[in-house]
Design an enzyme around this catalytic site. Structure first.
Site, short mmCIF file in Angstrom:
data_model
loop_
_atom_site.label_atom_id
_atom_site.label_comp_id
_atom_site.label_asym_id
_atom_site.label_seq_id
_atom_site.Cartn_x
_atom_site.Cartn_y
_atom_site.Cartn_z
N ILE A 81 2.13 -5.78 8.13
CA ILE A 81 3.54 -5.47 8.26
C ILE A 81 3.77 -3.97 8.28
CG2 ILE A 81 5.84 -5.78 7.24
CD1 ILE A 81 4.67 -8.30 5.86
N GLY B 163 1.07 3.84 5.01
CA GLY B 163 1.81 3.06 4.01
C GLY B 163 2.45 1.80 4.55
N SER B 164 2.14 0.65 3.99
CA SER B 164 2.74 -0.58 4.47
C SER B 164 2.37 -1.73 3.54
CB SER B 164 2.32 -0.87 5.90
OG SER B 164 3.18 -1.83 6.46
N ARG B 165 2.21 -2.93 4.14
CA ARG B 165 1.98 -4.12 3.32
C ARG B 165 1.26 -5.19 4.14
NH1 ARG B 165 7.43 -7.37 1.55
NH2 ARG B 165 6.61 -9.48 1.63
N MET C 187 0.83 -1.20 0.00
CA MET C 187 0.00 0.00 0.00
C MET C 187 0.87 1.25 0.00
SD MET C 187 -2.66 -1.09 2.99
CE MET C 187 -1.34 -1.74 4.04
#
Length: 221
Positions: free
Chosen positions: A159, A189-191, A101
């Site tokens: 994450i 923002g991440s995953r 993301m």
């Protein structure tokens, strides 16, 4: 599809609004020429709209066949799709599907499948870029194990990244997982990784865009 502000952003938006109002009022009262406070106001408006956009929370309904279907947990781009050994919970080879993301994506996280939450575990770690493969096992993360209605186990991992420093997980052991419900939220923002059985039929490829709670990404055998 209707939008609202996610509860994780309410306090942040209120505080940010107060700070920007104070800064801009001060600029208009004490700074000349007028072009400078005008510039402050324009920049403040853009900044506030970006933060509002980040915390938007769309209400989504999955309209397809739900049985044995795995949907994306987040909005973003598929950055990894590979066979890996999951060492922390499943301790076996699985197929890992990772969606990254950006700060412009919706950051609410949905359950990927209907079923029952078996385990929720938080892991402390580093804050490497979430785009890196080793982020799955080295970064700060939260792991949710779900037993699908067909008995298979699906692992979801939120994450943290270099910018995202706070993972919020709503899922609790024993509760029912529903693909239209939020399992958590990751700030800035991440995953999210989904670990699937090796025989699962994958419906997306690296580079594809996904919509959380809407895009089917796999079908369980």
């Amino acid at each position: 599809m209707r939008y609202k502000i996610h509860r994780e952003g309410t306090n942040i938006l209120v505080v940010l609004m107060l700070i920007l109002v104070i800064i801009n009022l001060s600029a208009w009262m004490f700074i000349r020429p007028a072009a400078i406070p005008v510039t402050f106001t324009i920049i403040s408006g853009i900044l506030y709209l970006l933060v509002v956009n980040f915390f938007r929370s769309p209400r989504r309904k999955f309209k397809g066949e739900r049985e044995n279907v795995v949907v994306s947990s987040v909005d973003g781009t598929v950055v990894a799709l590979e066979e890996v050994f999951e060492p922390e919970v499943l301790r076996r080879k699985v197929r890992m599907l990772s969606v990254f993301m950006t700060v412009f994506n919706v950051h609410a996280n949905w359950f990927p499948i209907d079923g029952e939450v078996l385990m929720v575990r938080h892991h402390k770690g580093r804050f490497l870029s979430a785009y890196l493969p080793k982020a799955s096992i080295e970064n700060e993360r939260s792991t949710i194990l779900i037993r699908a209605t067909n008995g298979q186990e699906i692992l979801v991992r939120q994450i943290a990244g270099a910018v995202a420093r706070r993972i919020v997980t709503y899922a609790c052991p024993g509760e029912q997982a529903n693909i239209e419900d939020h399992l958590g939220f990751i700030k800035f923002g991440s995953r999210v990784d989904i670990y699937l059985p090796l025989d699962a039929e994958i419906l997306v490829k690296v580079g594809d865009k996904t919509v959380g709670g809407v895009t089917p990404v796999a079908h369980l055998k």
